[in-house]
Each structure stands twice: as C-alpha cells, then as structure tokens.
Design an enzyme around this catalytic site. Structure first.
Site, PDB file in Angstrom:
ATOM      1  N   ASP A 133       0.842  -1.199   0.000  1.00 36.54           N
ATOM      2  CA  ASP A 133       0.000   0.000   0.000  1.00 36.54           C
ATOM      3  C   ASP A 133       0.875   1.247   0.000  1.00 36.54           C
ATOM      4  O   ASP A 133       1.698   1.434   0.894  1.00 36.54           O
ATOM      5  CB  ASP A 133      -0.917  -0.012   1.227  1.00 36.54           C
ATOM      6  CG  ASP A 133      -2.078   0.958   1.072  1.00 36.54           C
ATOM      7  OD1 ASP A 133      -2.392   1.346  -0.069  1.00 36.54           O
ATOM      8  OD2 ASP A 133      -2.673   1.329   2.100  1.00 36.54           O
ATOM      9  N   HIS A 140      -4.422  13.758   1.041  1.00 38.97           N
ATOM     10  CA  HIS A 140      -4.688  12.924   2.216  1.00 38.97           C
ATOM     11  C   HIS A 140      -3.499  13.000   3.170  1.00 38.97           C
ATOM     12  O   HIS A 140      -3.664  13.182   4.385  1.00 38.97           O
ATOM     13  CB  HIS A 140      -4.941  11.478   1.779  1.00 38.97           C
ATOM     14  CG  HIS A 140      -4.977  10.484   2.907  1.00 38.97           C
ATOM     15  ND1 HIS A 140      -6.064  10.362   3.745  1.00 38.97           N
ATOM     16  CD2 HIS A 140      -4.068   9.577   3.339  1.00 38.97           C
ATOM     17  CE1 HIS A 140      -5.812   9.404   4.648  1.00 38.97           C
ATOM     18  NE2 HIS A 140      -4.611   8.915   4.420  1.00 38.97           N
ATOM     19  N   GLU A 205     -10.710   3.930   3.417  1.00 46.84           N
ATOM     20  CA  GLU A 205      -9.741   4.694   2.633  1.00 46.84           C
ATOM     21  C   GLU A 205     -10.025   4.457   1.158  1.00 46.84           C
ATOM     22  O   GLU A 205     -10.013   3.318   0.679  1.00 46.84           O
ATOM     23  CB  GLU A 205      -8.296   4.307   2.990  1.00 46.84           C
ATOM     24  CG  GLU A 205      -7.894   4.839   4.360  1.00 46.84           C
ATOM     25  CD  GLU A 205      -6.390   4.827   4.620  1.00 46.84           C
ATOM     26  OE1 GLU A 205      -5.678   4.036   3.962  1.00 46.84           O
ATOM     27  OE2 GLU A 205      -5.943   5.612   5.472  1.00 46.84           O
ATOM     28  N   GLU A 207      -9.146   4.237  -2.422  1.00 46.98           N
ATOM     29  CA  GLU A 207      -7.906   4.033  -3.169  1.00 46.98           C
ATOM     30  C   GLU A 207      -8.188   3.335  -4.497  1.00 46.98           C
ATOM     31  O   GLU A 207      -9.257   2.760  -4.702  1.00 46.98           O
ATOM     32  CB  GLU A 207      -6.930   3.148  -2.367  1.00 46.98           C
ATOM     33  CG  GLU A 207      -6.603   3.664  -0.978  1.00 46.98           C
ATOM     34  CD  GLU A 207      -5.387   2.977  -0.362  1.00 46.98           C
ATOM     35  OE1 GLU A 207      -4.561   2.422  -1.104  1.00 46.98           O
ATOM     36  OE2 GLU A 207      -5.279   3.019   0.880  1.00 46.98           O
ATOM     37  N   ASP A 239      -9.202   0.437   1.760  1.00 46.94           N
ATOM     38  CA  ASP A 239      -8.247   0.011   2.791  1.00 46.94           C
ATOM     39  C   ASP A 239      -8.849   0.352   4.156  1.00 46.94           C
ATOM     40  O   ASP A 239      -8.511   1.355   4.769  1.00 46.94           O
ATOM     41  CB  ASP A 239      -6.919   0.737   2.555  1.00 46.94           C
ATOM     42  CG  ASP A 239      -5.888   0.433   3.632  1.00 46.94           C
ATOM     43  OD1 ASP A 239      -5.996  -0.619   4.277  1.00 46.94           O
ATOM     44  OD2 ASP A 239      -4.976   1.260   3.822  1.00 46.94           O
ATOM     45  N   ARG A 243      -8.624   3.574  13.244  1.00 46.54           N
ATOM     46  CA  ARG A 243      -7.765   4.720  13.583  1.00 46.54           C
ATOM     47  C   ARG A 243      -7.257   4.690  15.010  1.00 46.54           C
ATOM     48  O   ARG A 243      -6.154   5.172  15.283  1.00 46.54           O
ATOM     49  CB  ARG A 243      -8.534   6.026  13.340  1.00 46.54           C
ATOM     50  CG  ARG A 243      -9.024   6.219  11.918  1.00 46.54           C
ATOM     51  CD  ARG A 243      -7.884   6.195  10.920  1.00 46.54           C
ATOM     52  NE  ARG A 243      -8.366   6.421   9.559  1.00 46.54           N
ATOM     53  CZ  ARG A 243      -7.624   6.234   8.479  1.00 46.54           C
ATOM     54  NH1 ARG A 243      -6.373   5.802   8.595  1.00 46.54           N
ATOM     55  NH2 ARG A 243      -8.128   6.450   7.285  1.00 46.54           N
ATOM     56  N   GLN A 246      -4.498   2.266  15.103  1.00 50.08           N
ATOM     57  CA  GLN A 246      -3.389   2.821  14.310  1.00 50.08           C
ATOM     58  C   GLN A 246      -2.587   3.849  15.117  1.00 50.08           C
ATOM     59  O   GLN A 246      -1.357   3.837  15.112  1.00 50.08           O
ATOM     60  CB  GLN A 246      -3.959   3.466  13.036  1.00 50.08           C
ATOM     61  CG  GLN A 246      -2.916   3.946  12.042  1.00 50.08           C
ATOM     62  CD  GLN A 246      -3.548   4.511  10.771  1.00 50.08           C
ATOM     63  OE1 GLN A 246      -4.773   4.475  10.609  1.00 50.08           O
ATOM     64  NE2 GLN A 246      -2.734   5.027   9.868  1.00 50.08           N
ATOM     65  N   LYS A 259      -4.708  -2.146   9.899  1.00 49.67           N
ATOM     66  CA  LYS A 259      -4.983  -2.263   8.461  1.00 49.67           C
ATOM     67  C   LYS A 259      -5.136  -3.703   8.001  1.00 49.67           C
ATOM     68  O   LYS A 259      -5.671  -3.932   6.913  1.00 49.67           O
ATOM     69  CB  LYS A 259      -3.816  -1.648   7.676  1.00 49.67           C
ATOM     70  CG  LYS A 259      -3.483  -0.214   8.025  1.00 49.67           C
ATOM     71  CD  LYS A 259      -4.377   0.730   7.272  1.00 49.67           C
ATOM     72  CE  LYS A 259      -3.868   2.167   7.409  1.00 49.67           C
ATOM     73  NZ  LYS A 259      -4.652   3.073   6.563  1.00 49.67           N
ATOM     74  N   THR A 263      -9.217  -5.817   3.519  1.00 52.40           N
ATOM     75  CA  THR A 263      -9.164  -4.850   2.421  1.00 52.40           C
ATOM     76  C   THR A 263     -10.186  -5.311   1.398  1.00 52.40           C
ATOM     77  O   THR A 263     -10.220  -6.497   1.053  1.00 52.40           O
ATOM     78  CB  THR A 263      -7.766  -4.818   1.769  1.00 52.40           C
ATOM     79  OG1 THR A 263      -6.788  -4.497   2.772  1.00 52.40           O
ATOM     80  CG2 THR A 263      -7.694  -3.800   0.649  1.00 52.40           C
ATOM     81  N   GLU A 380     -10.564  12.445   7.637  1.00 54.88           N
ATOM     82  CA  GLU A 380     -10.497  13.779   7.057  1.00 54.88           C
ATOM     83  C   GLU A 380     -11.873  14.451   7.039  1.00 54.88           C
ATOM     84  O   GLU A 380     -12.013  15.616   7.377  1.00 54.88           O
ATOM     85  CB  GLU A 380      -9.965  13.703   5.621  1.00 54.88           C
ATOM     86  CG  GLU A 380      -8.546  13.180   5.510  1.00 54.88           C
ATOM     87  CD  GLU A 380      -8.215  12.764   4.090  1.00 54.88           C
ATOM     88  OE1 GLU A 380      -8.372  11.569   3.775  1.00 54.88           O
ATOM     89  OE2 GLU A 380      -7.815  13.641   3.291  1.00 54.88           O
TER      90      GLU A 380
HETATM   91 CA    CA Z   1      -4.062   3.072   2.752  1.00 48.71          CA
END
Ligand code: CA
Length: 431
Positions: A133, A140, A205, A207, A239, A243, A246, A259, A263, A380
């Site tokens: 990744d 971002h 996420e 992507e 993804d 948080r 993380q 993570k 996915t 975000e």
């Molecule tokens: Ca990612």
C-alpha cells in the site's frame, strides 16, 4: 494504443451492455466467477452478463495469442493470464470485442458462453501473492499530517520517495464480503495505560488498486520507461482502517493490525488496454517542489501516465436502508490527485531489486481532493472525529457504526469515448 475496441459507436448484441456505465463493450474487464455452484473460472463482464473464458478457450472461434490468453484465464485464478505479455490481453480483447459486437456472425455459439451475472458468484480475480500500500494521495497525506503535526504536515521525504509499506494479502476480499470490526490495543491521549477492545474509530480509505501483470526477476529493477508494460489493470480498493488501533501502534514501524483485518476490492480487473483512452498527463508539480529523481522520471510517463478516473464514496446506514433512503454520496474525488504515477510506484517498488509477480496488488494510497469536496476517509471528512457529518433521517457519523454500508464507485470518462466503470466495491460493517 487506441483501436476499434474503443470505438464509442460500437454496440453489442448483448443488449444490457449498450448504454451501460459499467461494462459496455468498450470495457471487457477480467475476473473470476462461478456460475450457480460451478467451479471458479475466468470471465469477462459484458453488460449484465459474464462470458466464460473456459468455454471460449475450447472454441475454434479463437486462435493464436487470443486463444492462449483465454486458456491462461480458464482457471479460477487469473495469475497465468496476467503473466502473459500485454499483446496476449490485447489479442483476447480484440477477438472478444469482434465476437460480441452487433451483427457478429457467430453469435449463436458465443451466446452459450454467457451467464447472467446475477446468477454468478464473483471471486478474487487472482491469487494475490503480495500486497503493497502506497501513500501517493498528497492531499490525504497533508490532511492527516496536519492533525498530528500542525506545523509540519508533510515529512521531508514525501516529495522525493513514493512512500509505501508492505500490506497483508491474506485478508483481501472482493466486494460484498462483510467487514468485521477489529478488536485490538488502543490508548487515548488522556489515558495512562492502553486498553483492549473493539475499534471505535473504524474508517474507510478510498484508493485504486494496481494489478501487476508480468513480473521481474529478483535483482532486476523495472526501469521507469518499461513500468507501464508491467501493469495489467486497475480496481477500486477500500483500505479499511481502525484509527484508534493505528494511533497507538504505528510508531516506529507503521500500520499493522489497524490495516490487516480486511481490504475490499472491486472484483473486476479493468485492463490497461481498456483504460488507454483515459490516460492523461501527470499534473505538474507546484512550483518549488523537487523534480522526481532520474530513476522515477520518464517523459512519456509524465505525458500520459495518469488517468481520468472519477471516484465516489457512498454511505448507507442500516436505518437509511430500512427507511428506503438512497445511499448518500460523502465524497467525490479523482485519480488525477495522485502525486506519483502508477509507473513510478512500480519502478520505486523494484529499484532495490525486489521482484514483483503476476497478480501482485499495489494500493495507491487514499485519494483526496485539494478542497473538502472529495475527502477519501472519515478521518479527514470529520476532522479526526470532531466534526460529525449529517445524514438523511437525522443521523450523524464520525466513524463507521455496525450496519453501515460503504461503497466506492469509479468511472473512466473522456470526451469522445464511452464511459467505462469498475463495478461495485462495497462492504457492510457486520460488527
Ligand atoms: Ca491506505
């Protein structure tokens, strides 16, 4: 290389393909499917039907490279097909387009290769040996960096190195699979000690996924001028990220359990060939940014190594579905906001000698817009959970709750060409 397969005037005798914003005859993406309890096999999406590559491979209607490609794609995982040169995929695409177009003389036989997609199960299109990744969405990176380091949002390496980490291949699933909320260690800033429990800050996420075609030998880096030839196609990629896990675990080696629990990808490989009309120039870097190092610089890649892809994120809560409310769009972004091209990511990945293999998957990193219209994560969108978003029916969200359904949509658009789509990339948080 634009050819007759991209002709926007070409229509198919498969009625549902005509006018389809996902799978018109100009798309012909590759996947793996089972018809009604049958064994997995390779397939090509056309409208609301799936063409069985294992049947096409046995037909006298295919020959040469196109037949070899169909044979390589006949099994349940497409790695052998992805490992063929791009010319084989192109030959298969041209032949299938010819056989599926309006007025094709061999329609009667080709009809026997088709199944309604609604009666099929879709699988992982290839066995992903390795998943990496990247972090190439600069807006971002800036938005998240600002939350943690207001004075210094981008670390000094960002504009020099395509930042990435090695992800987890075993937990990648195709669209539709339920998302289990992970439990793990977390520690809020005001707590003295860490605790264990379900993530309360489950996020998405937005992507793109990059499917590797032909690989390279260990110790033999892929030069930037050849990198595009190693990309078989693209998919949508979510993804999922916890948080709170993380924030506690990410230093010093980066994301781990935050993570690796899941996915989600869209099940179809939209081929590099199908995306030819949608290649655009990599947007110029803002004044003052360093030029990429020579090993990452290629004029042709700069001139046409980015893509005109629109990306959207939709959220639907359980209450919204029960009330019959349509999913609400929470983000509208585009692939052109990536700071590095797919070719630059491929070349950087291998520059130290690392080998890539057919069916390896690269994530681009979260793709956010420079303004607030297309933020690719709830981190975000809600400013770290401090500004909840409002939903129809009076609900609000900071992070995902059980029962929430998250969908990503992607469409390639260009003046004078038929729009093509990626199909669904959806997951429901099952708790
Ligand atoms: Ca990612």
């Amino acid at each position: 290389m634009i050819d007759e397969t991209h002709d926007p005037a070409r229509t198919s005798w498969v009625e549902s393909a005509n006018g389809s914003s996902e799978f018109p005859i100009q798309n012909l993406p590759l996947g793996s499917f089972s018809p009604n309890g049958g064994a997995p096999r390779g397939g090509v999406a056309i409208g609301e039907m799936i063409l069985d590559l294992s049947l096409a491979a046995r037909s006298a209607l295919l020959s040469g490279e196109a037949k070899a490609a169909a044979e390589a794609g006949a099994g349940g995982a497409l790695n052998p097909l992805l490992g063929l040169p791009g010319s084989a995929r192109r030959a298969l695409r041209r032949r299938l387009s010819e056989l599926l177009k309006d007025g094709a003389p061999d329609r009667a036989e080709v009809e026997t290769w088709l199944y309604p997609a609604s009666a099929c199960t879709l699988h992982m299109p290839a066995q992903v040996g390795d998943y990496t990744d990247f972090y190439a969405g600069i807006h971002h990176a800036l938005n998240v960096g600002r939350q943690f380091r207001p004075d210094n949002p981008l670390l000094p390496n960002y504009k020099h190195v395509p930042i990435g980490y090695h992800g987890r291949a075993s937990s990648i699933r195709v669209s539709g699979a339920g998302v289990r909320r992970p439990s793990g260690q977390k520690k809020s800033p005001d707590a003295e000690t860490p605790s264990f429990g379900p993530s309360a800050r489950l996020d998405l996420e937005l992507e793109l996924g990059i499917w590797i075609g032909q690989g390279n030998d260990l110790g033999a880096p892929i030069p930037i001028g050849q990198a595009r030839g190693h990309i078989a196609g693209f998919c949508l990629l979510n993804d999922w990220s916890a948080r709170d896990l993380q924030a506690w675990e990410y230093q010093p080696l980066g994301p781990f359990l935050a993570k690796n629990f899941m996915t989600t990808i869209s099940p179809w490989i939209v081929t590099a060939e199908a995306l030819e009309p949608f290649r655009i120039a990599q947007p110029p870097r803002p004044g003052g940014d360093p030029a990429p190092m020579p090993y990452l610089w290629d004029e042709a890649d700069q001139a046409g190594g980015a893509y005109g892809l629109d990306l959207e994120v939709f959220l639907s809560t359980r209450a919204m579905r029960e009330a019959g409310t349509a999913p609400v769009r929470i983000s509208r972004s585009a692939a052109r906001h990536l700071y590095w091209t797919a070719a630059q990511m491929v070349t950087h990945h291998t520059v130290g000698g690392c080998d890539l293999n057919p069916g390896d998957l690269l994530g681009t990193g979260t793709i956010s817009t420079p303004d607030d219209s297309g933020l690719g994560s709830l981190l975000e969108l809600t400013r770290g959970g401090s500004a909840p978003i409002s939903l129809p029916g009076g609900e609000t969200r900071t992070f995902l709750q059980d029962g929430d359904e998250l969908s990503i949509a992607g469409h390639a658009r260009a003046e004078g060409f038929a729009t093509i789509g990626f199909g669904p990339c959806t997951g429901v948080v099952v708790g």
